[in-house]
Design a protein around this motif. Sequence first.
Motif, PDB file in Angstrom:
ATOM      1  N   ALA A 166      13.740  18.841  32.162  1.00  0.00           N
ATOM      2  CA  ALA A 166      13.048  17.561  32.342  1.00  0.00           C
ATOM      3  C   ALA A 166      12.302  17.451  33.676  1.00  0.00           C
ATOM      4  CB  ALA A 166      13.978  16.368  32.156  1.00  0.00           C
ATOM      5  N   ALA A 167      12.234  18.535  34.419  1.00  0.00           N
ATOM      6  CA  ALA A 167      11.483  18.520  35.676  1.00  0.00           C
ATOM      7  C   ALA A 167       9.989  18.572  35.390  1.00  0.00           C
ATOM      8  CB  ALA A 167      11.870  19.715  36.538  1.00  0.00           C
ATOM      9  N   THR A 168       9.224  17.893  36.228  1.00  0.00           N
ATOM     10  CA  THR A 168       7.773  18.018  36.213  1.00  0.00           C
ATOM     11  C   THR A 168       7.430  18.847  37.442  1.00  0.00           C
ATOM     12  OG1 THR A 168       7.500  15.890  35.123  1.00  0.00           O
ATOM     13  CG2 THR A 168       5.584  16.766  36.287  1.00  0.00           C
ATOM     14  N   ILE A 169       6.744  19.949  37.215  1.00  0.00           N
ATOM     15  CA  ILE A 169       6.489  20.916  38.280  1.00  0.00           C
ATOM     16  C   ILE A 169       4.986  21.090  38.459  1.00  0.00           C
ATOM     17  CG2 ILE A 169       6.950  23.251  39.106  1.00  0.00           C
ATOM     18  CD1 ILE A 169       8.746  22.293  36.086  1.00  0.00           C
TER      19      ILE A 169
ATOM     20  N   GLN B  49       0.085  21.505  36.191  1.00  0.00           N
ATOM     21  CA  GLN B  49       1.333  20.746  36.146  1.00  0.00           C
ATOM     22  C   GLN B  49       1.963  20.880  34.763  1.00  0.00           C
ATOM     23  OE1 GLN B  49       1.692  16.887  38.138  1.00  0.00           O
ATOM     24  NE2 GLN B  49       2.259  16.047  36.152  1.00  0.00           N
ATOM     25  N   TYR B  50       3.272  21.084  34.742  1.00  0.00           N
ATOM     26  CA  TYR B  50       4.017  21.206  33.501  1.00  0.00           C
ATOM     27  C   TYR B  50       5.292  20.385  33.590  1.00  0.00           C
ATOM     28  CZ  TYR B  50       1.064  25.279  32.681  1.00  0.00           C
ATOM     29  OH  TYR B  50      -0.012  26.115  32.504  1.00  0.00           O
ATOM     30  N   ARG B  51       5.775  19.970  32.431  1.00  0.00           N
ATOM     31  CA  ARG B  51       7.088  19.328  32.345  1.00  0.00           C
ATOM     32  C   ARG B  51       7.930  20.172  31.410  1.00  0.00           C
ATOM     33  NH1 ARG B  51       9.246  13.807  29.719  1.00  0.00           N
ATOM     34  NH2 ARG B  51      11.186  13.704  30.889  1.00  0.00           N
ATOM     35  N   ILE B  52       9.135  20.484  31.830  1.00  0.00           N
ATOM     36  CA  ILE B  52      10.033  21.302  31.023  1.00  0.00           C
ATOM     37  C   ILE B  52      10.823  20.385  30.088  1.00  0.00           C
ATOM     38  CG2 ILE B  52      11.990  22.895  31.052  1.00  0.00           C
ATOM     39  CD1 ILE B  52      10.972  23.894  33.763  1.00  0.00           C
ATOM     40  N   VAL B  53      10.612  20.589  28.781  1.00  0.00           N
ATOM     41  CA  VAL B  53      11.233  19.748  27.758  1.00  0.00           C
ATOM     42  C   VAL B  53      11.888  20.634  26.696  1.00  0.00           C
ATOM     43  CG1 VAL B  53       9.627  17.826  28.120  1.00  0.00           C
ATOM     44  CG2 VAL B  53       9.071  19.606  26.457  1.00  0.00           C
TER      45      VAL B  53
ATOM     46  N   LYS C  15      -0.262  17.431  26.954  1.00  0.00           N
ATOM     47  CA  LYS C  15       0.455  16.655  27.966  1.00  0.00           C
ATOM     48  C   LYS C  15       1.073  17.553  29.033  1.00  0.00           C
ATOM     49  CE  LYS C  15       1.865  12.821  24.996  1.00  0.00           C
ATOM     50  NZ  LYS C  15       3.031  12.120  24.424  1.00  0.00           N
ATOM     51  N   GLY C  16       1.022  18.858  28.835  1.00  0.00           N
ATOM     52  CA  GLY C  16       1.631  19.784  29.781  1.00  0.00           C
ATOM     53  C   GLY C  16       3.121  19.971  29.567  1.00  0.00           C
ATOM     54  N   ASN C  17       3.623  19.598  28.391  1.00  0.00           N
ATOM     55  CA  ASN C  17       5.043  19.772  28.070  1.00  0.00           C
ATOM     56  C   ASN C  17       5.271  21.182  27.547  1.00  0.00           C
ATOM     57  OD1 ASN C  17       5.395  17.094  28.713  1.00  0.00           O
ATOM     58  ND2 ASN C  17       5.685  16.409  26.629  1.00  0.00           N
TER      59      ASN C  17
END
Length: 155
Positions: free
Chosen positions: A88-91, A102-106, A115-117
């Motif tokens: 759930a981090a946004t990096i 930018q990415y979010r780990i989901v 969305k960069g997920n």
Amino acid sequence: MASAPYITPEGLFQLNQELSERWQRRREVVRALAAAAAEGDRSENAEYIYRKKELRELDRRIRYLQKRIPDLTVVHEPPDDTDRVFFAATIRLQTESDEQVQYRIVGPDEIDHQKGNISVDSPLARALLGKSVNDEAVIQVAGQHKQFTIVTITY
């Protein structure tokens, strides 16, 4: 390899909403299928054949969601150590060409490239997990090594 059983609260909401919408659509398709079946010869009835196929696809996805949702673990809280990359981090990353992405780990059920997920199971996410700001992550893409430097981490 089995996909990770983790999901964000937003992701779980989306899956439950999809399941509800699929059930609603299924009711509509069953009504249309019954009407098409009443028209007689089913072997040459395009509407009947189409609705049968649509019903199969809906049932397949409904079965998947009904099995998947109960097995998921919802991650409500950020980790104790918010200075490192976890689920759930946004990096924000800096690439070798000084571009920032930018990415979010989901979870794998929430992947959305627009969305960069990215999935926690993806090579990039696996390379980033546990790392901190200014750490580097290297992955291999199409036979080439790509290097990323972590700029920021937020939850």
